[in-house]
Each structure stands twice: as C-alpha cells, then as structure tokens.
Design an enzyme around this catalytic site. Structure first.
Site, PDB file in Angstrom:
ATOM      1  CB  CYS A  84      -0.960  -0.002   1.179  1.00 60.00           C
ATOM      2  SG  CYS A  84      -0.204  -0.442   2.742  1.00 60.00           S
ATOM      3  CE1 TYR A  85       0.736   5.025   3.030  1.00 58.20           C
ATOM      4  CE2 TYR A  85       0.703   3.012   4.335  1.00 58.20           C
ATOM      5  CZ  TYR A  85       0.200   4.268   4.055  1.00 58.20           C
ATOM      6  OH  TYR A  85      -0.835   4.777   4.790  1.00 58.20           O
TER       7      TYR A  85
END
Length: 394
Positions: free
Chosen positions: A129-130
C-alpha cells in the site's frame, strides 16, 4: 463570590475589569485585598522563556505514489517516525544532523511560522500500500494539513536558580554559569508567573483557555515532572521547581514573535514559548493569591557544579532581590541574570488583557483541576533486568 458565567457575561457586555498581575499589586497596595475581590474580574499572567519540552505534531499529506515514512528530516533535523505513514512529532530540542545545535527543532517551528519553506526528506520501506521508498519535497505551514503544537511540560510554577562554585565555566540549560560563584541565573517571571498566581491550582486545569505562542491554546492538564509537593512558603508558593502544564494549540494561528528557536551556548536547542493565562478572581482567596509581589516569592539557589541530582544550595532569594542585579552569597554580592524575558511576559499579559477587554477572549472553566498529590520520582538506578538475570544464575 463570582462565577465564570458571571464574569463571561461582563466580558460580553464590555464591563469586565481586567488587569495584569503587575497592575493588581498596585490596587492591592492602595485599597486592599477585599477591593481587589470586589472590583477585579480577571488578572492576566504570563511567561516567556526557553521551554525545552515542546514540539509539534505534523501531518504532511500523502505523496503520489504513497510512502510510509520510516525516517524523517526537516531541514536536516530528525523528526519522530513511530506514527502513521505521514504523521510526525518534531521535538524542539532535536539538533540538525549537519549544523548541530546551531539549528534544531525549535528553529524549524519558528521558520514554519515565519512562512519559510522547509525541506522535507523521508525514507520508507516498500509495502503493497506504500510503494515509494524516498521523497524529498519543499513544504510550508500552509501546504501541510495539521500542525498542532503540543508541549508536554511548560510554564513551571517557580524554578530553581543556578550558580557555579567550581573553578571552570559551565554551560547548562540555565545558560553560562561563571566560575567561583560568578553569577546566579534565574528563570521564572515572578509575580507574573501563571501558576504562582494560582498556587493551589484553583482555576487552572484541563480545558483552561490560554494565550499560547500568539494564538489560542488550551491546558491539557499537569505537565511532565509535575511536582505539587514541593516545599512551600507560608504564602503557599513553592520554594523551587514545582507544578507544570501540558499545553496545546493550532500552530497555524500562532505568531513567530512568541515562538522562537533558540540555541543555548554549548548546551543545545530549545524553543522560547510565550504563555499567557487568565486568572478569574472568584473570591477573596484568589484575590490574595494574585496580589503576591516579587518580594514575597522566593526560589532556591543550587550549585550546578555538583553533577548529581541532589545539589547543595546557597540559600534562597526573592525575585525582588534577583531582579535588583545581585544577591548575597557568603557575604558577597553576586550578579544575577534572567534566562526568561520579563519584557515579553509583560507584553503577553497586556495583550491577553486587551483581548478580554475587547470581548474577543472568554474564560473557560476547567473540567478537571491539576493534581495536588502527584509524587515526583527520580529514575530508579537499579538495573532490574540484570538483577533478575543474576538471580537466575545464582
């Protein structure tokens, strides 16, 4: 007896009588304590000085692609990374990794308030997600989402004075201490100090609305190292470092004149913080407390050349004596110097008075007063983990 509601109604109608902690002393001398209780509604107090236990929570907003910031620097000053992806806490005493103590967290806070551009560098580890691992951008106070000043320990109720009996110059958080009792440094704003005007914490507590850094702030409760059990004089004022306050406010509506980065020579970085607190004069007891004068407020002079938590003292001095330019130690006149600014404290008390008189600032009754029974403890010196290990071995 008055209530907060009655005083706020008078503020709303422009009829409240508001004076500073300096001015109320003159009225008390001229007309007595009962007159102060009858005539005065609010007394404004203030302090301005280095308050190391200060800092700011920041939310930068997300980059594209997003990054989970694991290491963060603002103008080369490291910020705390143990929060959510783009949140951080910048401590006032954090020093620059390139300039050392000549620039630090306190200076970054002042620069943000002054509208300057700050270089944000961050590193992270890749997740689903990052995905980003590094970002370097320029930010300003306007470009980021939140900037909340949250100071764990401000506005000490009295503070010990410092001297140095050794043959060498010392550089401390109380500034430079000259050898062989060459000077005495002191910090508190004396009769203007907020908690000295409320020595038993009858009006200051969680939720109290205050002047903080040129804007509006609030008391969150007692600060770290809160020590209400300090030895007190007959007038109930502590004789050394005692109660503290945890404060918060929106940095975006503050003013760099009242939040200034500072380098204390050969010691470290700090933040000069301006705090102003209104004291409602609810009864004669509070009228008496706010009428205290520098000549009746004493602090203890400690010898900072002894590098122990428990230091010997050279007695006590009143703030009237400290402000006279010298105090007597062992029969000699020793020069004194303030660490905080009385000039700025008086300015803040006057501004807060003006806000209230113009109906722009109303009092907030605290939902919980400060603790009066907190026990102040030193760090335990025994290594309990090692002791348990030794115990198992034996």
């Amino acid at each position: 007896m008055k209530t907060y509601e009655e005083i706020n109604e008078k503020i709303k109608q422009g009829k409240a009588v508001v004076v500073t902690a300096d001015e109320v002393c003159e009225l008390a001398d001229a007309e007595g304590i009962k007159a102060v209780a009858d005539k005065v509604d609010v007394v404004t107090t203030a302090t301005f000085g280095p308050m190391c236990s200060s800092g700011v929570f920041l939310n930068f907003g997300h980059a594209d692609p997003p990054i989970k910031m694991d290491k963060i620097w603002l103008n080369d000053v490291p910020a705390y990374q143990g929060l959510a992806a783009v949140d951080t806490y910048l401590g006032a005493t954090a020093a620059s990794e390139t300039e050392g103590i000549q620039y630090g967290g306190g200076h970054v806070i002042e620069d943000l308030l002054s509208g300057k551009t700050i270089r944000l560098e961050a590193e992270g580890y890749k997740t689903d997600c990052y995905p980003a691992e590094r970002v370097t951008v320029q930010i300003t106070l306007d470009s980021i989402n939140q900037a909340t000043l949250l100071n764990p320990r401000n506005a000490y109720q009295n503070y010990a004075a410092a001297t140095n009996s050794s043959p060498r110059t010392l550089h401390t958080y109380m500034g430079t201490l000259l050898p062989r009792l060459g000077n005495v440094a002191y910090s508190t704003s004396g009769q203007l100090n907020p908690l000295i005007n409320d020595p038993e914490y009858r009006t200051i507590g969680f939720g109290t609305k205050i002047f903080l850094g040129g804007g509006i702030g609030y008391v969150l409760g007692e600060g770290t190292q809160h020590n209400p059990n300090q030895l007190r004089a007959a007038n109930k004022v502590p004789l050394s470092s005692a109660a503290t306050l945890m404060l918060m406010g929106d940095l975006k509506q503050m003013n760099a004149r009242y939040l200034r980065g500072a380098t204390i020579k050969q010691y470290g970085v700090s933040l000069m913080v301006g705090v102003g607190i209104p004291i409602p004069v609810l009864d004669e007891g509070i009228a008496e407390s706010v009428s205290i004068r520098d000549k009746d407020i004493y602090t203890t002079i400690y010898d900072y050349s002894i590098q122990k938590l428990s230091r010997p003292t050279y007695g006590r001095a009143s703030y009237q004596e400290l402000r006279s330019g010298s105090v007597q130690i062992n029969g000699n006149a020793v020069p004194t110097n303030p660490v905080s600014s009385l000039f700025m404290a008086r300015e803040i008390a006057a501004i807060l008075k003006d806000w209230i008189r113009r109906g722009e600032f109303f009092l907030v009754e605290p939902i919980r007063l400060l603790s009066r029974d907190t026990r102040f403890k030193p760090l335990p010196q025994k290594d309990t983990a090692a002791s348990q290990k030794d115990s198992v071995k034996s």
